[in-house]
Design an enzyme around this catalytic site. Structure first.
Site, short mmCIF file in Angstrom:
data_model
loop_
_atom_site.label_atom_id
_atom_site.label_comp_id
_atom_site.label_asym_id
_atom_site.label_seq_id
_atom_site.Cartn_x
_atom_site.Cartn_y
_atom_site.Cartn_z
CD1 TRP A 217 41.98 63.79 117.74
CD2 TRP A 217 42.03 61.85 118.85
NE1 TRP A 217 42.12 64.07 119.09
CE2 TRP A 217 42.14 62.89 119.78
CE3 TRP A 217 42.02 60.53 119.31
CZ2 TRP A 217 42.24 62.66 121.16
CZ3 TRP A 217 42.11 60.30 120.68
CH2 TRP A 217 42.23 61.36 121.58
CG ASP B 282 34.45 71.11 120.08
OD1 ASP B 282 34.69 69.95 119.66
OD2 ASP B 282 34.11 71.33 121.25
CD GLU C 80 41.18 66.65 121.09
OE1 GLU C 80 41.30 66.02 122.15
OE2 GLU C 80 42.03 66.63 120.18
CD GLU C 81 33.74 66.14 123.86
OE1 GLU C 81 34.11 65.39 124.76
OE2 GLU C 81 32.97 67.10 124.04
CD GLU D 186 41.57 66.57 130.64
OE1 GLU D 186 40.86 65.60 130.99
OE2 GLU D 186 42.05 66.68 129.49
C1 NOJ Z 1 39.28 62.62 123.89
C2 NOJ Z 1 39.29 64.11 123.72
O1 NOJ Z 1 40.54 64.58 123.96
C3 NOJ Z 1 38.31 64.78 124.66
O2 NOJ Z 1 38.26 66.14 124.41
C4 NOJ Z 1 36.97 64.17 124.50
O3 NOJ Z 1 36.09 64.73 125.44
C5 NOJ Z 1 37.02 62.67 124.65
N1 NOJ Z 1 37.99 62.10 123.74
C6 NOJ Z 1 35.68 62.03 124.46
O4 NOJ Z 1 35.25 62.19 123.11
C1 NOJ Z 2 41.28 67.13 125.69
C2 NOJ Z 2 40.85 68.53 125.50
O1 NOJ Z 2 39.47 68.55 125.28
C3 NOJ Z 2 41.58 69.15 124.36
O2 NOJ Z 2 41.22 70.51 124.26
C4 NOJ Z 2 43.07 69.04 124.53
O3 NOJ Z 2 43.71 69.54 123.40
C5 NOJ Z 2 43.47 67.61 124.78
N1 NOJ Z 2 42.70 67.01 125.82
C6 NOJ Z 2 44.94 67.51 125.16
O4 NOJ Z 2 45.17 68.22 126.34
#
Ligand code: NOJ
Ligand code: NOJ
Length: 587
Positions: free
Chosen positions: A164, A220, A223-224, A438
């Site tokens: 992750w 960030d 999560e990327e 979402e």
């Molecule tokens: C899962 C993350 O929750 C999301 O924020 C991200 O855009 C995707 N993975 C792709 O990396």
């Molecule tokens: C993806 C989002 O980018 C992230 O900010 C969030 O924490 C997770 N999904 C779970 O909702």
């Protein structure tokens, strides 16, 4: 509803807007009203109607996602907030520290204001669940070796071990702020011993983590990207400030937090891009940096006691408004559902324009955030009794009135209509049952990705509350003071703007190369091309390491042929903070 003084309430109060459109005083005010008569009323009443049904649906949707009793949270331990009940495409049946903290902060808004006292058990369960999670050893570490930066856990309070984007350093700050808000209420309501025994120990671990790690990069909020992130820095600043005050109140040491506050505050300033007038939400990487990251940071750190202060990026500050425009505009042409919408009207917005997650779509929570920033701004302007247009915010205001100038004005309802427009967009793409996923599809508007996203429901509720004039308590922004010189305090990157005056012939371009990585180590092949937008001044803005001496030269390239500037090499040293500009002439 709003509690504004009689004299001025007309300019922001929903039900008075229509009357005022025809009021002669409106002629002398700054901004022309964008919507007239029937169509204006239609938007106002449709947003009213939407929120009237959507508020309770969202609250129920949010509570359904919290264990152990939430209807959609089966398997979740007490106080665990699931991100979404979706188990595949995507699998979001986990608990994220960020989402959970934002969601419970929303519940606290209702609890501490006495709107819903039944929430107490849920909030206490959250406190207990977080105390457990902090101690769970996970891939980011143990509680004392970085484990607090772990972004997500299984809903039975065990570690999630798959790959992750970790660590994510906004989580501890967001959790601390939520718990600090609860602690303040508990202290004010004679329950200090519960704070000392159960809440403060959790807060302290998070504050210590933030104080020790604010200057480290991490993933960030999306999560990327692993980099510095405006949102992360902003929420860290807030929690250190509020946490230091709470520590003092409880007779605990605040020294470690107080010491870092000026550093974090300085670092926050360094994200501003003065050339293009917006916040570079993530440093490094190949993105523009236009990102809901900074919109959400602005609403999170709203503190009406500092008016339109730009150093804390208040929603009504010139920088935050300029940033709002840059952010919103970046989505106008990339989503089909935004086609044909006038440039000064609200559109569907997403995380950031370069997003490719599910092919890159608008998100409900970001569209609500775009509205909430403006509702917050309206609250602050109303308190100030006026609104300032600066060179930085001029383009924002010109959207509504092309002839507006720099100066001080009254507030008009056009900004409120613009804000309502974002709610209206989300409303248009909300299914009949009020469920909020979402994302919504950029071509069709059909809900997409995780269903019943808890954070989407929370974002609706906070935007709606802001629309009704809800002001969160001050977090102490007015007690901050920005050091006169931020040298040494900026984290590790500054922005350097290189301008060189160079006449060129058609087909010839100016590049820069130099002695450090960020300047391609004297490579001519990888030299960085300047923009000729202000020809004959060629320009480029680059992120460079702080306090670093380097050499550089401009080069010309024409059909592959390279011409160097004459010797000697140019040389410069970057400052410890912020941004600086080099104005050169080709030689
Ligand atoms: C899962 C993350 O929750 C999301 O924020 C991200 O855009 C995707 N993975 C792709 O990396
Ligand atoms: C993806 C989002 O980018 C992230 O900010 C969030 O924490 C997770 N999904 C779970 O909702």
């Amino acid at each position: 509803m709003l509690n504004f003084g009689e004299g001025r309430r007309s300019f922001v109060h929903l039900h008075d807007v229509l009357d005022k459109i025809l009021d002669t005083r409106m002629r002398s005010i700054l901004l022309t009203v964008l919507c007239f008569g029937a169509s204006c009323f239609a938007q106002l009443s449709s947003v009213d109607a939407y929120l009237k049904t959507q508020d309770p649906v969202s609250k129920a949707g949010l509570l359904a996602n919290i264990g152990p009793d939430g209807a959609k949270a089966s398997g979740a331990k007490a106080g665990v907030v699931i991100a979404s009940p979706s188990t595949h495409d995507p699998d979001y049946l986990y608990t994220w520290t960020r989402d959970a903290a934002l969601v419970v902060k929303t519940l606290l808004q209702e609890f501490t204001t006495g709107q819903d006292t039944s929430l107490r058990g849920t909030i206490d369960n959250y406190v207990a669940a977080q105390a457990v999670l902090q101690q769970v050893t996970n891939p980011s570490g143990t509680v004392s070796t970085g484990g607090l930066g772990e972004p997500k856990f299984n809903i039975n309070l065990t570690t999630f071990t798959e790959p992750w984007g970790r660590p994510q350093r906004d989580g501890p700050a967001l959790r601390a702020t939520t718990l600090i808000q609860y602690a303040k209420w508990l202290i004010a309501n004679d329950n200090t011993s519960y704070v000392t025994d159960k809440v403060w120990p959790v807060i302290k671990l998070d504050l210590d983590y933030v104080a020790a790690n604010w200057n480290q990069t991490g993933f960030d909020l999306w999560e990327e990207i692993s980099s510095s992130s405006f949102f992360t820095t902003a929420v860290q600043l807030r929690t250190l400030k509020e946490g230091a005050a709470l520590a003092q109140k409880l007779g605990q040491s605040a020294a470690d937090y107080d010491k870092q506050i000026p550093n974090v505050y300085c670092f926050l300033q360094s994200y501003w891009n003065p050339t293009d007038n917006y916040v570079t939400s993530n440093t490094g990487g190949s993105r523009s940096g236009k990102d809901a990251n900074s919109i959400i940071a602005s609403i999170y750190n709203f503190d009406a006691s500092v008016g339109c202060d730009a150093t804390t990026f208040q929603p009504c500050s010139d920088k935050a408004l300029a940033n709002h425009k840059a952010y919103v505009d970046s989505f106008r042409s990339i989503y089909t559902i935004n086609n044909g919408i006038a440039p000064n009207t609200a559109v569907a917005t997403g995380r950031y324009p370069e997003d490719v997650y599910y092919s890159g779509n608008p998100w409900y929570l970001t569209t609500f955030a775009a509205a909430e920033q403006l509702y917050d701004a309206l609250i602050a302007w109303e308190r100030l009794g006026e609104l300032n247009v600066t060179p930085t915010s001029l383009p924002f205001f010109q959207q509504f009135s092309p002839s507006v100038t720099i100066g001080t004005f009254s507030v008009s309802s056009s900004i409120r209509s613009y804000a309502d427009g974002f709610i209206a967009v989300a409303a248009k793409y909300t299914p009949k049952d009020g469920s909020l996923a979402e994302q919504y599809n950029k071509d069709t508007g059909i809900p997409l990705s995780a269903k019943d996203l808890t954070w989407s429901y929370a974002a609706l509720l906070t935007a709606s509350a802001a629309r009704h004039g809800f002001v969160q308590d001050s977090w102490g922004a007015s007690e901050l003071s920005l050091p006169e010189t931020c040298s040494g305090n900026s984290g590790n990157i500054i922005q350097a703007i290189f301008n060189v005056n160079a006449m060129t012939v058609f087909g010839e371009n100016i590049y820069i190369t130099g002695s450090i990585d960020a300047l391609s180590n004297w490579s001519t092949d990888n030299a960085l091309r300047l923009s000729s937008k202000n020809y004959p001044i060629w320009s480029i803005a680059l992120n460079l390491p702080v306090n670093t001496q380097f050499e550089y030269k401009y080069i010309r390239k024409s059909n592959g042929a390279v011409t160097w500037e004459s010797d000697p090499n140019r040389s410069s040293t970057t400052p410890g903070f912020g941004s600086y500009t080099l104005n050169d002439t080709w030689r």
